[in-house]
Write a protein that holds these residues in place. Structure first.
Motif, PDB file in Angstrom:
ATOM      1  N   LYS A  70       0.871  -1.166   0.000  1.00 22.57           N
ATOM      2  CA  LYS A  70       0.000   0.000   0.000  1.00 22.57           C
ATOM      3  C   LYS A  70       0.912   1.221   0.000  1.00 22.57           C
ATOM      4  O   LYS A  70       1.738   1.374   0.911  1.00 22.57           O
ATOM      5  CB  LYS A  70      -0.926  -0.005   1.220  1.00 22.57           C
ATOM      6  N   ASP A  72       1.598   5.530  -0.912  1.00 26.49           N
ATOM      7  CA  ASP A  72       1.219   6.912  -1.216  1.00 26.49           C
ATOM      8  C   ASP A  72       2.450   7.592  -1.789  1.00 26.49           C
ATOM      9  O   ASP A  72       3.480   7.722  -1.095  1.00 26.49           O
ATOM     10  CB  ASP A  72       0.734   7.634   0.041  1.00 26.49           C
ATOM     11  N   THR A  74       4.126  10.919  -3.997  1.00 30.18           N
ATOM     12  CA  THR A  74       3.970  12.309  -4.417  1.00 30.18           C
ATOM     13  C   THR A  74       5.117  12.676  -5.346  1.00 30.18           C
ATOM     14  O   THR A  74       6.296  12.469  -5.006  1.00 30.18           O
ATOM     15  CB  THR A  74       3.963  13.258  -3.212  1.00 30.18           C
ATOM     16  N   GLU A  85       5.630   6.715   0.860  1.00 28.79           N
ATOM     17  CA  GLU A  85       5.422   5.917   2.069  1.00 28.79           C
ATOM     18  C   GLU A  85       4.730   4.628   1.640  1.00 28.79           C
ATOM     19  O   GLU A  85       3.798   4.664   0.831  1.00 28.79           O
ATOM     20  CB  GLU A  85       4.550   6.664   3.079  1.00 28.79           C
ATOM     21  N   GLU A  86       5.197   3.520   2.172  1.00 27.94           N
ATOM     22  CA  GLU A  86       4.601   2.235   1.815  1.00 27.94           C
ATOM     23  C   GLU A  86       4.475   1.352   3.033  1.00 27.94           C
ATOM     24  O   GLU A  86       5.271   1.437   3.969  1.00 27.94           O
ATOM     25  CB  GLU A  86       5.437   1.520   0.746  1.00 27.94           C
ATOM     26  N   ASN A 254      -1.643   5.208  -4.496  1.00 27.48           N
ATOM     27  CA  ASN A 254      -2.155   6.557  -4.715  1.00 27.48           C
ATOM     28  C   ASN A 254      -0.994   7.431  -5.173  1.00 27.48           C
ATOM     29  O   ASN A 254       0.023   7.533  -4.470  1.00 27.48           O
ATOM     30  CB  ASN A 254      -2.760   7.130  -3.435  1.00 27.48           C
ATOM     31  N   THR A 256       0.107  11.213  -6.397  1.00 27.14           N
ATOM     32  CA  THR A 256      -0.269  12.623  -6.446  1.00 27.14           C
ATOM     33  C   THR A 256       0.700  13.368  -7.355  1.00 27.14           C
ATOM     34  O   THR A 256       1.924  13.337  -7.130  1.00 27.14           O
ATOM     35  CB  THR A 256      -0.260  13.236  -5.043  1.00 27.14           C
ATOM     36  N   THR A 316      -4.795  13.371  -7.320  1.00 29.35           N
ATOM     37  CA  THR A 316      -4.345  12.036  -6.900  1.00 29.35           C
ATOM     38  C   THR A 316      -5.044  10.971  -7.734  1.00 29.35           C
ATOM     39  O   THR A 316      -6.278  10.928  -7.796  1.00 29.35           O
ATOM     40  CB  THR A 316      -4.621  11.801  -5.409  1.00 29.35           C
ATOM     41  N   LYS A 318      -5.675   6.987  -8.220  1.00 26.95           N
ATOM     42  CA  LYS A 318      -5.708   5.811  -7.353  1.00 26.95           C
ATOM     43  C   LYS A 318      -5.827   4.534  -8.186  1.00 26.95           C
ATOM     44  O   LYS A 318      -6.711   4.428  -9.037  1.00 26.95           O
ATOM     45  CB  LYS A 318      -6.880   5.905  -6.374  1.00 26.95           C
TER      46      LYS A 318
END
Length: 768
Positions: A70, A72, A74, A85-86, A254, A256, A316, A318
Motif C-alpha cells: 500500500k 502513497d 507524491t 510511504e509504503e 495513490n 499525487t 491524486t 488511485k
C-alpha cells in the motif's frame, strides 16, 4: 528364407569383426570420460525434488512468497523528486523460518557513492562520443539513491536495518515463522534522474522548448527480494545489467501529481471520474467499443495547450493491481493519450499509448496497433493475456518493461518525417517491451541470475510477432517484403558466433559477467529457439511444448531447468545435446562436405577385403555370396562396370533376387546405377540436423534431413552411401541457411569459390 538368414549372418560376422579389429587398436589410447555432446544433462541439472519435478512442472511442495504493497506517492515536478510511504505485508509461504528480510533499493545504483561505476576496468579508448566524454570527466556525479527516513513495524516502532549498496536487510525482532506474515512500513524520497543521461531505466526527459518534463517512473520504491527453494534469498546486488527478481503481490497505490498532468500506471484506475474530464470519459467509453482503430482520449491540441501552463494544484490518481510482480507509472502534461479495445480469449483488453507531440505522427499511426498485435500473437503462443490493459509510453532512447506498462523509443525528425529504420525500430521495441508482460512479468523468471530467460524468450516471441505484424498490417512494410526483423533469423547470429572467443560467454552466464549482453541474452537464445522450432523439432511439437511451459509456469518462478525439462517432456524429443551446445558452451555451427567418392557394384573382393581375409586366414570359399562396391579409378575398379545395373554385374546379388523374391517383387525393385560415399565433416562444435540438397544430372533435386543424432558416434565426420539411378552432380549442405553455419565455403560439392557469410559481413562493414 534360409539363404537370406545365411547372407545376413555372414555380413554381420564380417562387419562385426572389422569393428572389433578397429576397437582393439584404439585400446592403446588413454581412457576418457564421456565427452559426447549427446550425453544427458544429469551432471549440469539439479536433482529433481518435491519443489520442482523431473518433468519440468512445479512439484507438490512448490511454494512462492507474496508481498502486498500500500503506497502513497507524491511527485514534486518543480524539483524532480519523489516522496513515498509504503506498507508492505509479506507472507512467508516457505517451509523455513526467516531471521530477517531483504529489500531491494535499486535506485542506489545511482547514489554518489555507488560502486557500480567502479566495477569495470578499461583504458583510453580510440575515441569518445562527446556526450560520454562529458558525462565521464566534466560533470558532477548525480545525487541519486534512496533516502530512507524510517522503517517501522505495524505498531510504529522503529525496525533496525542495514543497507549494503542496493540491498537492505530488515532486522525483524523475531523470526518470521513458516506460514505467517508480517507488515512493516518504509518512508523514503529520492531525486529523479534525467533518463536521457547514461540511459537510466526510469526518470524524466526535459523539453527545453516548453520547459516541461515527461516522467517514466519505476524502481521507485523499496521492493521485496525473492526467497525461493532454488537459492533462498535472491539478494545479488543490482549493478546495472542484471534486472529484477520479484515476488507477486497486490498493490494499492495513490499517486499525487500536478493537476494538469495525464497519468497511467500498473493496475485498474479506481477514481476515473475524479481525474477524467467529461469529454475524456466520453472518449474512453468509445474506446472500449473500438476494435479496429484507436480513439484519442487526450488530443495533441489539448496536450499542446497544457504544455503552456504549470498547475500549482495537485490531483491524486488511485490504482489497484492484483497479482503483479512490480509497479510503474508515467505522467506528464505533455502526453497525448489513445486507446483501443482488443479481444483476447473472450474478454476485452485495452491497448493504450501515451506520447508527447514529439512522437507524432509516428506514434499515433503505429504504437497502439503494435500493442494490439503483440497481445494477440503472444496470447496465441502462450496463454490469454490476463490483465485489463497494456500501455506503451514514448520515451527517448528507452526500452523498459513493467506489468501492464512499458517505455519505448522511436522519435521522428522535428518536421515529422522519419526513416524506415526509425519506424521499424519503434514497432519492434514496442512489441518487445509489451511482450515482456508474458516473460518475465507473468512467467516470472529470475532476471538477476538468468537474463536470457526473459530477454531471449521474449526476443524469440518478438520475432514471431514482428512477422505476424507485417501480415496483419501490410501497409506498414514495403511492398513484397517481410518484416525486417533484426534478430531471430539464423544468419543474423553468425557474426557473433564466429567472433573472438575471448569476448563470448555461454548463454548460461550471469548478465553482469558477459561481454556482449545483446547477442548473448537476446539474439543467440532467440535464434536458438527459432532453429529449434523450424529445423530441429518442427512447429507442431515446439509450439505445444512452448505453450505447455508458459502455462505451467505463469505466475510462478521457473528456472532454466524447468524450461529445458518441459520442452522435452511435452514433445518426446531428446534435446540435451541442443541445450548443452547452444546454452552451456560458446561452440558454433560449421558443417560441410569433406569429400565424395564414386563406386560401382562388383562381385569380386576389393583390396581392402582381401587384406582383411589374409589377416584373419579367411578364404573366399569360406564366405557366403557377397556384393562389393569398387571405388572408381581404384585398383579394384573395372571400367566395364560403368553404366551397368547391379544384377548385370553381381551374380550373388542376382541369384539372391531370383531365389528369394517373387516375380512381382523383382519387377518392383529399383536397380541403382550409381553409388556414392559422401563424407560430411563438422569443424564446428555444435551438432545439428544435417540438411542436404542433392542435385542430379537431369536437373532434379532431392532434400534429405538427417537427424542430429547422426553425429552421436563421431563428432568430427560421418559418411553416407547414396544410391541412385541418376548421376549425382551437386551437393549443398544447409541450402536455406537454417542452422547459423558460420562458414559456407565448405558447404558445397563441387566446392564453390565464394566468400562465407561471415566474410561477406566483414567486407560489408569495412569503412563503416
Amino acid at each position: 528364407m534360409m539363404k537370406i538368414k545365411y547372407v545376413f549372418a555372414a555380413l554381420f560376422f564380417v562387419s562385426s569383426a572389422l569393428v572389433f579389429a578397429q576397437e582393439t587398436e584404439t585400446k592403446k589410447e588413454p581412457g576418457h570420460t564421456n565427452q559426447s555432446k549427446f550425453r544427458q544433462l544429469y551432471q549440469e541439472f539439479a536433482t529433481p525434488n518435491t519443489y520442482r519435478s523431473a518433468s519440468g512442472t512445479p512439484g507438490p511442495d512448490y511454494y512462492q512468497q507474496q508481498a502486498d504493497y500500500k503506497m502513497d506517492i507524491t511527485l514534486d515536478d518543480r524539483n524532480a523528486r519523489i516522496y513515498g510511504e509504503e506498507t508492505i505485508t509479506y507472507y512467508n509461504n516457505s517451509p523455513d523460518d526467516l531471521e530477517y528480510l531483504w529489500v531491494q533499493l535499486d535506485q542506489n545504483v545511482r547514489a554518489k557513492d555507488s560502486k557500480s561505476p567502479l566495477r569495470n576496468g578499461g583504458g583510453v579508448p580510440l575515441a569518445y562520443r562527446t556526450g560520454s566524454f562529458t558525462g565521464e570527466y566534466m560533470t558532477e556525479p548525480f545525487d541519486g539513491g534512496f533516502n530512507i527516513e524510517y522503517v517501522r513495524d505495524a505498531s510504529g516502532k522503529p525496525i533496525p536495518y542495514t543497507i549494503n549498496q542496493t540491498m537492505m536487510r530488515v532486522n525483524i525482532a523475531e523470526p518470521l515463522k513458516s506460514g505467517s506474515s508480517i507488515s512493516f512500513s518504509i518512508k523514503w524520497w529520492y531525486n529523479i534522474p534525467d533518463h536521457t543521461v547514461n540511459r537510466a531505466r526510469s526518470g524524466f526527459e526535459y523539453f527545453p522548448k516548453d520547459g516541461n518534463r515527461a516522467y517514466v517512473i519505476a524502481q521507485f520504491f523499496p521492493r521485496m527480494a525473492v526467497y525461493s527453494d532454488v537459492e533462498g534469498w535472491q539478494n545479488h546486488q543490482f549493478w546495472g545489467s542484471g534486472e529484477f527478481a520479484l515476488p507477486f503481490g497486490n498493490y494499492d497505490v495513490n499517486i499525487t501529481v500536478p493537476a494538469d498532468h495525464v497519468l497511467d500506471a500498473t493496475g485498474v484506475l479506481q477514481n476515473r471520474k475524479e481525474v477524467f474530464s467529461k469529454e475524456m470519459m466520453k472518449r474512453y467509453e468509445q474506446a472500449k467499443k473500438s476494435y479496429d482503430k484507436p480513439v484519442i482520449i487526450v488530443t495533441q491540441e489539448e496536450a499542446e495547450a497544457a504544455e503552456k501552463g504549470f498547475s500549482e494544484k495537485t490531483k491524486t490518481w488511485k490504482f489497484r493491481a492484483e497479482n503483479v510482480r512490480d509497479y510503474g507509472f508515467a505522467t506528464s502534461r505533455k502526453f497525448i493519450w489513445d486507446m483501443q479495445a482488443v479481444k483476447i480469449g473472450g474478454k476485452d483488453v485495452m491497448a493504450v499509448s501515451l506520447y508527447p507531440k514529439e512522437g507524432n505522427p509516428l506514434w499515433e499511426e503505429y504504437s497502439t496497433k503494435a500493442v494490439a498485435s503483440t497481445l494477440k500473437t503472444y496470447s496465441s503462443h502462450t496463454f490469454d493475456y490476463p490483465y485489463h490493459k497494456a500501455i506503451s509510453v514514448h520515451a527517448k532512447n528507452q526500452g523498459m518493461e513493467y506489468p501492464m506498462i512499458c517505455w519505448n523509443y522511436g522519435r521522428p525528425n522535428e518536421d515529422g518525417t522519419y526513416s524506415d529504420r526509425v519506424k521499424y525500430g519503434m514497432i519492434s521495441v514496442i512489441i518487445h517491451e509489451v511482450g515482456h508482460n508474458f516473460f518475465p512479468m507473468i512467467v516470472n523468471s529470475d532476471e538477476r541470475q538468468w537474463g536470457w530467460m526473459d530477454e531471449g524468450l521474449d526476443t524469440f516471441m518478438q520475432y514471431l510477432a514482428e512477422q505476424e505484424f507485417g501480415e496483419t498490417f501490410p501497409e506498414a512494410i514495403s511492398p513484397d517484403e517481410k518484416y525486417p526483423s533484426r534478430r531471430g533469423d539464423p544468419s543474423k547470429i553468425v557474426p557473433y558466433m564466429a567472433g573472438d572467443q575471448s569476448t563470448i560467454s555461454p548463454i548460461m552466464s550471469n548478465p553482469e559477467n558477459v561481454y556482449q549482453l545483446g547477442p548473448n541474452a537476446y539474439a543467440k537464445p532467440a535464434t536458438a529457439l527459432n532453429i529449434l522450432r523450424e529445423t530441429v523439432m518442427g512447429r507442431e511439437l515446439f509450439d505445444h511444448a512452448f505453450k505447455t511451459y508458459a502455462q505451467r509456469w505463469k505466475f510462478k518462478h521457473p528456472t532454466p531447468e524447468d524450461f529445458f525439462r518441459t520442452m522435452e517432456d511435452a514433445s518426446a524429443v531428446d534435446l540435451d545435446w541442443f541445450w548443452r551446445s547452444w546454452f552451456y558452451t560458446t561452440d558454433y555451427v560449421d558443417i560441410g562436405v569433406k569429400g565424395v567418392k564414386k563406386y560401382y557394384v562388383s562381385d569380386k573382393p576389393t583390396a581392402e577385403m582381401r587384406e582383411y581375409m589374409a589377416a584373419n586366414n579367411i578364404t573366399e570359399d569360406q564366405l557366403p555370396p557377397l556384393v562389393y562396391l569398387a571405388e572408381e579409378d581404384s585398383e579394384d575398379f573395372d571400367p566395364e562396370l560403368k553404366g551397368k545395373s547391379p544384377t548385370e554385374i553381381s551374380q550373388p546379388l542376382k541369384a539372391f533376387m531370383m531365389d528369394n523374391m517373387t516375380e512381382q517383387e523383382r519387377a518392383q525393385v529399383q536397380e541403382p546405377k550409381y553409388f556414392y560415399q559422401v563424407t560430411f565433416d563438422k569443424p564446428g562444435g555444435i551438432p545439428m540436423p544435417l540438411i542436404v540438397e542433392y542435385t542430379y544430372a537431369d536437373g532434379t533435386t532431392e532434400q534429405v534431413t538427417y537427424p542430429p543424432e547422426i553425429w552421436r558416434k563421431n563428432d568430427d565426420e560421418v559418411s553416407r552411401v547414396i544410391s541412385s539411378q541418376k548421376e549425382l552432380v551437386g551437393i549443398v549442405v544447409d541450402p536455406k541457411a537454417e542452422t547459423a553455419d558460420i562458414d559456407t565455403t565448405n558447404n558445397s560439392w563441387p566446392k564453390k569459390d565464394q566468400p562465407s557469410e561471415f566474410d561477406q559481413f566483414k567486407e560489408n562493414i569495412k569503412g563503416k
